[in-house]
Design a protein around this motif. Structure first.
Motif, PDB file in Angstrom:
ATOM      1  N   ALA A   1       0.389  -1.179  -0.296  1.00 29.30           N
ATOM      2  CA  ALA A   1       0.063   0.121  -0.633  1.00 29.30           C
ATOM      3  C   ALA A   1       0.816   1.161  -0.295  1.00 29.30           C
ATOM      4  N   ASP A   2       1.951   1.068   0.333  1.00 29.15           N
ATOM      5  CA  ASP A   2       3.152   2.389   0.889  1.00 29.15           C
ATOM      6  C   ASP A   2       3.265   2.626  -0.661  1.00 29.15           C
ATOM      7  N   PHE A   3       3.828   1.527  -1.351  1.00 24.40           N
ATOM      8  CA  PHE A   3       4.826   1.788  -3.104  1.00 24.40           C
ATOM      9  C   PHE A   3       3.412   1.735  -3.543  1.00 24.40           C
ATOM     10  N   GLU A   4       1.732   1.573  -3.630  1.00 27.84           N
ATOM     11  CA  GLU A   4       0.967   2.454  -4.057  1.00 27.84           C
ATOM     12  C   GLU A   4       0.912   3.778  -4.206  1.00 27.84           C
ATOM     13  N   LEU A   5       1.163   4.213  -2.849  1.00 32.44           N
ATOM     14  CA  LEU A   5       0.955   5.763  -2.435  1.00 32.44           C
ATOM     15  C   LEU A   5       1.834   6.491  -3.995  1.00 32.44           C
ATOM     16  N   ASP A   6       3.098   5.812  -5.062  1.00 31.01           N
ATOM     17  CA  ASP A   6       4.092   6.784  -5.313  1.00 31.01           C
ATOM     18  C   ASP A   6       2.518   6.472  -6.491  1.00 31.01           C
ATOM     19  N   ASP A   7       2.616   6.063  -6.559  1.00 32.38           N
ATOM     20  CA  ASP A   7       1.121   6.395  -7.890  1.00 32.38           C
ATOM     21  C   ASP A   7       0.222   7.068  -7.894  1.00 32.38           C
ATOM     22  N   VAL A   8      -0.279   6.973  -6.701  1.00 33.63           N
ATOM     23  CA  VAL A   8      -1.575   8.023  -6.117  1.00 33.63           C
ATOM     24  C   VAL A   8      -0.767   9.742  -6.337  1.00 33.63           C
ATOM     25  N   VAL A   9       0.557   9.713  -5.784  1.00 32.77           N
ATOM     26  CA  VAL A   9       0.810  10.914  -5.615  1.00 32.77           C
ATOM     27  C   VAL A   9       1.331  11.445  -7.368  1.00 32.77           C
ATOM     28  N   ARG A  10       1.318  10.747  -7.916  1.00 32.42           N
ATOM     29  CA  ARG A  10       2.156  11.340  -9.414  1.00 32.42           C
ATOM     30  C   ARG A  10       1.208  11.613 -10.284  1.00 32.42           C
ATOM     31  N   LEU A  11      -0.278  10.466 -10.056  1.00 34.76           N
ATOM     32  CA  LEU A  11      -1.788  10.718 -10.528  1.00 34.76           C
ATOM     33  C   LEU A  11      -2.180  11.962 -10.149  1.00 34.76           C
ATOM     34  N   PHE A  12      -2.024  13.133  -8.904  1.00 34.12           N
ATOM     35  CA  PHE A  12      -3.060  13.642  -8.095  1.00 34.12           C
ATOM     36  C   PHE A  12      -1.503  14.827  -8.649  1.00 34.12           C
ATOM     37  N   ARG A  13      -0.267  14.749  -9.101  1.00 36.36           N
ATOM     38  CA  ARG A  13       0.156  15.631  -9.209  1.00 36.36           C
ATOM     39  C   ARG A  13      -0.263  16.388 -11.098  1.00 36.36           C
ATOM     40  N   GLN A  14       0.209  15.221 -11.332  1.00 33.66           N
ATOM     41  CA  GLN A  14      -0.379  15.090 -13.235  1.00 33.66           C
ATOM     42  C   GLN A  14      -2.104  15.942 -13.070  1.00 33.66           C
ATOM     43  N   ALA A  15      -2.785  15.729 -12.483  1.00 38.69           N
ATOM     44  CA  ALA A  15      -4.151  16.172 -12.330  1.00 38.69           C
ATOM     45  C   ALA A  15      -4.286  17.039 -12.237  1.00 38.69           C
ATOM     46  N   GLY A  16      -3.001  17.991 -11.737  1.00 40.63           N
ATOM     47  CA  GLY A  16      -2.931  19.585 -11.343  1.00 40.63           C
ATOM     48  C   GLY A  16      -3.692  19.479  -9.634  1.00 40.63           C
ATOM     49  N   HIS A  17      -3.295  17.940  -8.791  1.00 38.77           N
ATOM     50  CA  HIS A  17      -4.125  18.531  -7.063  1.00 38.77           C
ATOM     51  C   HIS A  17      -2.228  17.808  -6.490  1.00 38.77           C
ATOM     52  N   ASP A  18      -1.939  19.191  -6.594  1.00 37.23           N
ATOM     53  CA  ASP A  18      -0.631  18.947  -6.117  1.00 37.23           C
ATOM     54  C   ASP A  18      -0.550  19.296  -4.248  1.00 37.23           C
ATOM     55  N   THR A  19      -1.516  19.599  -3.900  1.00 36.77           N
ATOM     56  CA  THR A  19      -1.412  20.090  -2.271  1.00 36.77           C
ATOM     57  C   THR A  19      -2.083  18.468  -1.672  1.00 36.77           C
ATOM     58  N   TRP A  20      -2.763  17.456  -2.464  1.00 32.72           N
ATOM     59  CA  TRP A  20      -3.501  16.330  -2.012  1.00 32.72           C
ATOM     60  C   TRP A  20      -1.924  15.440  -2.444  1.00 32.72           C
ATOM     61  N   ALA A  21      -1.698  15.782  -3.606  1.00 29.21           N
ATOM     62  CA  ALA A  21      -0.567  15.267  -3.430  1.00 29.21           C
ATOM     63  C   ALA A  21       1.249  15.763  -2.297  1.00 29.21           C
ATOM     64  N   ASP A  22       1.314  16.797  -1.629  1.00 27.51           N
ATOM     65  CA  ASP A  22       1.866  16.691  -0.577  1.00 27.51           C
ATOM     66  C   ASP A  22       2.240  16.582   0.519  1.00 27.51           C
ATOM     67  N   ARG A  23       0.732  15.764   1.253  1.00 28.39           N
ATOM     68  CA  ARG A  23       0.290  15.814   1.946  1.00 28.39           C
ATOM     69  C   ARG A  23       0.259  14.518   2.250  1.00 28.39           C
ATOM     70  N   ILE A  24      -0.141  13.432   0.868  1.00 27.57           N
ATOM     71  CA  ILE A  24       0.074  12.189   1.013  1.00 27.57           C
ATOM     72  C   ILE A  24       1.226  11.616   1.239  1.00 27.57           C
ATOM     73  N   GLU A  25       2.851  12.632   0.279  1.00 26.55           N
ATOM     74  CA  GLU A  25       3.339  12.573   0.832  1.00 26.55           C
ATOM     75  C   GLU A  25       4.301  12.268   2.245  1.00 26.55           C
ATOM     76  N   ARG A  26       4.026  13.848   1.899  1.00 30.60           N
ATOM     77  CA  ARG A  26       4.386  14.079   4.052  1.00 30.60           C
ATOM     78  C   ARG A  26       3.191  13.044   5.059  1.00 30.60           C
ATOM     79  N   GLU A  27       2.479  13.161   4.743  1.00 32.47           N
ATOM     80  CA  GLU A  27       1.487  12.607   6.190  1.00 32.47           C
ATOM     81  C   GLU A  27       1.283  10.744   6.323  1.00 32.47           C
ATOM     82  N   LEU A  28       1.873  10.259   4.867  1.00 35.25           N
ATOM     83  CA  LEU A  28       1.602   9.030   5.102  1.00 35.25           C
ATOM     84  C   LEU A  28       2.715   8.199   3.992  1.00 35.25           C
ATOM     85  N   ILE A  29       3.206   8.452   3.541  1.00 34.79           N
ATOM     86  CA  ILE A  29       4.276   7.788   2.774  1.00 34.79           C
ATOM     87  C   ILE A  29       5.573   8.052   3.808  1.00 34.79           C
ATOM     88  N   GLY A  30       5.479   6.524   3.937  1.00 36.18           N
ATOM     89  CA  GLY A  30       6.910   6.276   5.183  1.00 36.18           C
ATOM     90  C   GLY A  30       6.502   5.848   6.359  1.00 36.18           C
TER      91      GLY A  30
END
Length: 147
Positions: free
Chosen positions: A55-84
């Motif tokens: 699940a943690d590695f799956e979040l890498d794709d989630v972050v990439r897709l959110f960034r691709q869709a222009g949702h950097d705020t969500w991508a940043d939160r997931i990187e900061r609050e969940l990954i690792g």
């Protein structure tokens, strides 16, 4: 070539040692059953470990897709609050697995082995072996006492 036991007799390694009473055989059988449950628990713990990592590695794709869709705020939160993130205070799942293996799991196995060695000459599954003898149909194919 070794001589085999007669077809109707169980393997000597699964015969009750002289003087071992029914209650002790029952207790050892239940201890063995409890250990088998603990083996299953350990398997679930390893599944928890592996699934959490997946699940943690799956979040890498989630972050990439959110960034691709222009949702950097969500991508940043997931990187900061969940990954690792630790799954419990200060620990990743591998640390839980190691503590379980080295602590409770090892102690459980050791104590079951010591009880079996001290009370039944190390013989395993006496309860089940006697149950097999009670439930099989002598002479019926597939009901042999031993290979």
């Amino acid at each position: 070539m070794t001589e085999r036991e007669p077809v109707g007799r169980p393997d000597p390694a699964h015969l009750r040692p002289p003087g071992l009473d029914d209650v002790t055989v029952d207790a050892l059988g239940r201890f063995s059953k409890a250990l088998e449950i603990i083996h299953r628990v350990r398997g679930h713990l390893y599944a928890f470990h592996q699934l959490t990592g997946s699940a943690d590695f799956e979040l890498d794709d989630v972050v990439r897709l959110f960034r691709q869709a222009g949702h950097d705020t969500w991508a940043d939160r997931i990187e900061r609050e969940l990954i690792g993130r630790n799954v419990i205070a200060g620990r990743w799942t591998y640390q839980l697995v190691e503590e379980y293996d080295d602590g409770y799991y090892a102690a459980f196995q050791q104590l079951e082995r010591e009880a079996r060695n001290g009370l039944a000459e190390g013989r395993r599954h006496l309860y089940e072996a006697e149950l097999k003898q009670q439930r099989r149909t002598p002479g019926q194919p597939g009901h042999e006492a031993a290979p």
